[in-house]
Design a protein around this motif. Structure first.
Motif, PDB file in Angstrom:
ATOM      1  N   MET A   1     -36.188 -43.951 -63.591  1.00  0.00           N
ATOM      2  CA  MET A   1     -37.558 -43.836 -63.073  1.00  0.00           C
ATOM      3  C   MET A   1     -37.877 -42.377 -62.762  1.00  0.00           C
ATOM      4  O   MET A   1     -37.054 -41.640 -62.251  1.00  0.00           O
ATOM      5  N   VAL A   4     -41.223 -39.100 -58.145  1.00  0.00           N
ATOM      6  CA  VAL A   4     -42.657 -38.946 -57.869  1.00  0.00           C
ATOM      7  C   VAL A   4     -42.938 -37.521 -57.414  1.00  0.00           C
ATOM      8  O   VAL A   4     -42.108 -36.851 -56.805  1.00  0.00           O
ATOM      9  N   PRO A 190     -49.207 -39.102 -56.041  1.00  0.00           N
ATOM     10  CA  PRO A 190     -50.043 -39.934 -56.918  1.00  0.00           C
ATOM     11  C   PRO A 190     -49.374 -41.234 -57.338  1.00  0.00           C
ATOM     12  O   PRO A 190     -49.975 -42.013 -58.058  1.00  0.00           O
ATOM     13  N   GLY A 191     -48.127 -41.467 -56.915  1.00  0.00           N
ATOM     14  CA  GLY A 191     -47.455 -42.706 -57.290  1.00  0.00           C
ATOM     15  C   GLY A 191     -46.699 -42.574 -58.602  1.00  0.00           C
ATOM     16  O   GLY A 191     -46.615 -41.495 -59.199  1.00  0.00           O
ATOM     17  N   ARG A 192     -46.148 -43.700 -59.054  1.00  0.00           N
ATOM     18  CA  ARG A 192     -45.232 -43.684 -60.200  1.00  0.00           C
ATOM     19  C   ARG A 192     -45.916 -43.287 -61.507  1.00  0.00           C
ATOM     20  O   ARG A 192     -45.506 -42.348 -62.186  1.00  0.00           O
ATOM     21  N   ALA A 193     -46.982 -44.006 -61.871  1.00  0.00           N
ATOM     22  CA  ALA A 193     -47.566 -43.832 -63.205  1.00  0.00           C
ATOM     23  C   ALA A 193     -48.160 -42.432 -63.374  1.00  0.00           C
ATOM     24  O   ALA A 193     -47.946 -41.776 -64.394  1.00  0.00           O
ATOM     25  N   GLN A 194     -48.892 -41.986 -62.369  1.00  0.00           N
ATOM     26  CA  GLN A 194     -49.533 -40.683 -62.515  1.00  0.00           C
ATOM     27  C   GLN A 194     -48.521 -39.546 -62.420  1.00  0.00           C
ATOM     28  O   GLN A 194     -48.710 -38.489 -63.027  1.00  0.00           O
ATOM     29  N   GLY A 223     -51.313 -47.061 -63.468  1.00  0.00           N
ATOM     30  CA  GLY A 223     -50.294 -48.024 -63.035  1.00  0.00           C
ATOM     31  C   GLY A 223     -50.717 -49.467 -63.182  1.00  0.00           C
ATOM     32  O   GLY A 223     -49.906 -50.363 -63.021  1.00  0.00           O
TER      33      GLY A 223
ATOM     34  N   SER B  24     -44.212 -45.111 -48.731  1.00  0.00           N
ATOM     35  CA  SER B  24     -44.215 -45.747 -50.049  1.00  0.00           C
ATOM     36  C   SER B  24     -44.684 -44.708 -51.049  1.00  0.00           C
ATOM     37  O   SER B  24     -45.497 -44.990 -51.915  1.00  0.00           O
ATOM     38  N   ASP B  25     -44.168 -43.475 -50.902  1.00  0.00           N
ATOM     39  CA  ASP B  25     -44.731 -42.406 -51.728  1.00  0.00           C
ATOM     40  C   ASP B  25     -44.354 -42.530 -53.200  1.00  0.00           C
ATOM     41  O   ASP B  25     -44.866 -41.807 -54.038  1.00  0.00           O
ATOM     42  N   ASP B  26     -43.459 -43.491 -53.498  1.00  0.00           N
ATOM     43  CA  ASP B  26     -43.175 -43.739 -54.912  1.00  0.00           C
ATOM     44  C   ASP B  26     -44.274 -44.578 -55.565  1.00  0.00           C
ATOM     45  O   ASP B  26     -44.279 -44.762 -56.774  1.00  0.00           O
ATOM     46  N   LEU B  27     -45.198 -45.090 -54.759  1.00  0.00           N
ATOM     47  CA  LEU B  27     -46.233 -45.982 -55.290  1.00  0.00           C
ATOM     48  C   LEU B  27     -47.620 -45.469 -54.932  1.00  0.00           C
ATOM     49  O   LEU B  27     -47.846 -44.996 -53.817  1.00  0.00           O
ATOM     50  N   SER B  28     -48.562 -45.592 -55.860  1.00  0.00           N
ATOM     51  CA  SER B  28     -49.963 -45.382 -55.518  1.00  0.00           C
ATOM     52  C   SER B  28     -50.434 -46.628 -54.763  1.00  0.00           C
ATOM     53  O   SER B  28     -49.712 -47.623 -54.677  1.00  0.00           O
ATOM     54  N   VAL B  30     -52.668 -48.861 -55.591  1.00  0.00           N
ATOM     55  CA  VAL B  30     -52.758 -50.059 -56.439  1.00  0.00           C
ATOM     56  C   VAL B  30     -51.364 -50.550 -56.817  1.00  0.00           C
ATOM     57  O   VAL B  30     -51.122 -51.759 -56.890  1.00  0.00           O
ATOM     58  N   GLU B  31     -50.433 -49.626 -57.007  1.00  0.00           N
ATOM     59  CA  GLU B  31     -49.062 -50.038 -57.334  1.00  0.00           C
ATOM     60  C   GLU B  31     -48.424 -50.783 -56.156  1.00  0.00           C
ATOM     61  O   GLU B  31     -47.623 -51.702 -56.348  1.00  0.00           O
ATOM     62  N   MET B  34     -50.646 -54.425 -55.881  1.00  0.00           N
ATOM     63  CA  MET B  34     -50.706 -55.394 -56.974  1.00  0.00           C
ATOM     64  C   MET B  34     -49.699 -56.544 -56.854  1.00  0.00           C
ATOM     65  O   MET B  34     -50.074 -57.704 -57.058  1.00  0.00           O
ATOM     66  N   ARG B  65     -57.608 -40.052 -49.890  1.00  0.00           N
ATOM     67  CA  ARG B  65     -57.814 -40.308 -51.311  1.00  0.00           C
ATOM     68  C   ARG B  65     -59.205 -40.935 -51.473  1.00  0.00           C
ATOM     69  O   ARG B  65     -59.418 -42.093 -51.104  1.00  0.00           O
ATOM     70  N   LYS B 117     -52.049 -46.895 -46.368  1.00  0.00           N
ATOM     71  CA  LYS B 117     -50.922 -45.975 -46.529  1.00  0.00           C
ATOM     72  C   LYS B 117     -51.095 -44.888 -45.483  1.00  0.00           C
ATOM     73  O   LYS B 117     -51.873 -43.953 -45.682  1.00  0.00           O
TER      74      LYS B 117
END
Lengths: 329, 354
Positions: A1, A4, A190-194, A223, B24-28, B30-31, B34, B65, B117
């Motif tokens: 992974m 981030v 920005p999280g994982r995807a971005q 994401g 939870s900084d590994d996730l946006s 929406v992540e 969801m 944000r 968050k």
């Protein structure tokens, strides 16, 4: 992974707020070292004063001067002051009922004796700020005030509080607004995807994500597939070439310092990169602005500074057929 | 005056939440959200397209944000366009809006979600931005400072003392040992003063999380859920914004909302109270006249997990889940917003007789 990304983000702006007549009188009064309250229909005096009775919602406006001295009604010891707070040394937050008022005002109490010197019932007085502009911070803070004789508080002739100056609430040059600066500091992620998308840009690659349900490829990925509401994870490199799907001609000079050397007019376009199901946007260069057209084939020109392409330029290929990009408009 | 009966029987039929974490900084957003949406839908077998109305609660200030709620909608799958709304409030108020929508008969099912968050920013400072911008916000009084003023007022009034506050905190975290989603559980030290008289142990954990609830009306609720948690009443009330105008040891807005929701008409067995600070539970217990026969915050409450904007909705979800699994027949759920319990929502939930 992918690890981030994180970056500091400061959100900072001044709020300019207009004042109603009661608020204006109160804040102008502070500038003039006078504390005003407002009288409600049932005779109570509210300090700080408001425009409408909090119980009956009746419009109120009869201003009443109260003393700059008062009594703590509750308190809390703040041993680590935070940015923006009235004092930068340990202090007590206090609600203070000023002499002549029926309600209490929130402010700071400078109590050099520490928390053991403060209690509910402590007598305090206003310490005025040196520079006053018509704001709640014109009260620098409160300070302990030992009145040797409570009767001193009353003027022996009028029966009113001795410290009153006799203001009727009318002042020269009243303040009509305040400017309240606000600043909040964040560590943005920005999280994982971005994060994965931005990391790919560093290698001059544009990588989207495919929806496992509808198979669409989103660039930039966020994401989730906004149509299906499911997570995207399959990474798909798109482009580098693409097609202008639509565009506009910008005649307003950019004000951001990074963009000062961009001459107007210039073209800003939606560009569907080959393999992507969503158009992203970018500036078109390397061609006169009035020759840009829908269907123009373009490729990225990467910036030495990294990040997104600086702009896109024509590839010289024939224009794309409308049928190939009409779903991406 | 007895509370009016709702025009339509509406129930909470499903609830889901994240594990609440410090970051939870590994996730946006929406992540993070969801999986909760998927889980709550799976509990009913419904798909996004089956839902009549969707409503969410969140605030952009928390994570800094802009328009984060529109990006969170990506997780719903809002295409073809859905009937949707958002409140810049705790999700409990989004649930209130959804409940009124179902009352009108415009929809039979609703998805309600909320997320927060707090980890990207400093929530103590962020919350100062909700205060009176003329007289209060320029002083930057943080959320713990304002709660501490209320706590001292309660101590002065003889309603509590520091050991009693510590007991509220330790009971909450002990209850949370059975709650796999909780952030703080078990033995948590009282800690040093944060803002005296409140110690770190009297304050909620700072963390990130999300929650979602599905509402359904009438027979639809019975189809979707073995034991729906019927909303017998729900109401919300607000107090004057001036802190110095209020009696901080009391919460008349909570009491009025509870009366209007029918809370006092029959005994309750459970109360999920949204009291982020130990001292606020003291106010709510007094105001709601909760006696020892009522199990207060069996989930651990906001002292065990306080994802801002979701913690109130979670109280409703936890109360409903307790009814659903047969551990409660009549529960009160409370949500709060603003400093020192300024605005309060009360819902009364009931299971069908067993």
């Amino acid at each position: 992974m992918t690890e981030v990304l994180k970056a500091p983000l400061v959100v900072e702006f001044p709020f300019t707020r207009s004042l109603g007549p009661v608020q204006s009188a109160f804040l102008t009064g502070l500038r003039e070292r006078v504390v005003l309250g407002v009288r409600t229909g049932d005779g109570r005096v509210l300090v700080p004063p408001v425009e409408y009775d909090p119980v009956t919602s009746e419009e109120i406006g009869e201003l009443v001067e109260v003393a700059p001295t008062g009594t703590v009604t509750t308190w809390a010891w703040n041993h680590e002051p935070r940015r923006g707070q009235p004092l930068d040394t340990p202090f007590a937050w206090v609600l203070v009922r000023l002499d002549g008022a029926d309600t209490a005002l929130l402010h700071a109490l400078d109590a050099p004796g520490g928390p053991d010197s403060v209690r509910t019932g402590t007598r305090v007085r206003v310490r005025w700020a040196e520079d006053r502009s018509g704001a709640i911070t014109d009260i620098a803070c409160f300070e302990p005030y030992e009145s040797p004789n409570p009767h001193e508080l009353r003027d022996p002739y009028s029966g009113g509080a001795a410290a009153l100056v006799g203001s009727d609430g009318r002042f020269e040059d009243p303040v009509t607004g305040i400017v309240a600066p606000a600043r909040l500091d964040y560590t943005y992620s920005p999280g994982r995807a971005q994060s994965a998308y931005i990391r790919s840009l560093a290698d001059r690659r544009v990588v989207g994500e495919r929806c496992p349900s509808c198979r669409k490829v989103y660039v930039p990925p966020r994401g989730a597939c906004p149509t299906c509401g499911v997570a995207t994870s399959e990474q798909v490199e798109v482009g580098p070439r693409g097609t202008v799907t639509t565009y506009c001609i910008v005649n307003i000079k950019a004000t951001h310092t990074a963009n000062l050397d961009i001459e107007v007019p210039y073209v800003y376009a939606h560009i569907a990169l080959d393999g992507a199901d969503l158009a992203l946007h970018g500036r078109i260069g390397g061609i006169p602005y009035d020759q840009v057209r829908m269907g123009l084939r373009v490729e990225p020109v990467w910036s030495e500074a990294g990040g997104h392409p600086d702009h896109y330029r024509p590839t010289g290929e024939p224009d794309a057929d409308y049928e190939t990009y009409k779903e991406l408009l | 005056m007895p509370a009016p009966r709702p025009l339509r029987d509406i129930a909470v039929v499903a609830f889901a939440q994240t594990d609440h974490r410090r970051t939870s900084d590994d996730l946006s957003e929406v992540e993070m959200l969801m999986p909760v949406l998927h889980r709550v839908l799976a509990r009913t077998g419904l798909k996004t397209g089956d839902i009549g109305f969707t409503c969410s609660g969140s605030t952009d200030y928390l994570a800094g944000r802009a328009f984060s709620f529109t990006m969170a909608l990506d997780g719903v799958g809002a295409w073809p366009p859905i009937s949707e709304s958002h409140v810049e409030m705790d999700g409990a108020w989004a649930l209130y809006e959804a409940w009124t929508k179902l009352l009108t008969g415009d929809a039979d099912t609703a998805l309600v979600y909320a997320y927060g968050k707090s980890s990207p920013g400093s929530v103590r400072d962020v919350l100062t931005r909700q205060l009176d911008p003329y007289y209060v916000a320029p002083l930057w009084p943080d959320s713990i400072a304002l709660a501490a003023l209320q706590a001292q007022a309660l101590i002065d009034a003889g309603d509590t003392d520091e050991p009693a506050l510590a007991a509220v905190a330790s009971r909450s975290r002990a209850s949370a040992t059975d709650n796999p989603h909780a952030q703080l559980r078990g033995s948590v030290p009282r800690g040093d003063y944060a803002v005296r008289p409140l110690r770190t142990g009297d304050c909620p954990p700072i963390g990130d999380g999300a929650a979602a609830v599905i509402l359904a009306a009438g027979d639809r609720a019975r189809d979707l859920c073995e034991r729906p948690a019927w909303i017998r009443g729900i109401d919300h009330r607000i107090e004057a914004h001036g802190l110095g105008v209020r009696d901080l040891t009391d919460s008349p807005s909570t009491r009025l909302a509870a009366e209007r929701a029918g809370a006092f008409e029959r005994p309750l067995d459970t109360a999920e109270l949204h009291a982020p600070f130990s001292s606020q539970e003291v106010v709510l217990r007094k105001t709601l006249r909760l006696d020892d026969g009522v199990d207060v915050n069996p989930s651990g409450g906001a002292l065990a997990a306080n994802p801002v904007m979701a913690a109130g909705l979670i109280r409703i979800g936890e109360a409903a889940a307790r009814i659903g699994r047969g551990a409660s027949d009549r529960a009160l759920a409370h949500a709060t917003s603003g400093p020192c319990l300024q605005q309060n929502l009360v819902a009364v939930l009931e299971g069908d007789p067993r």
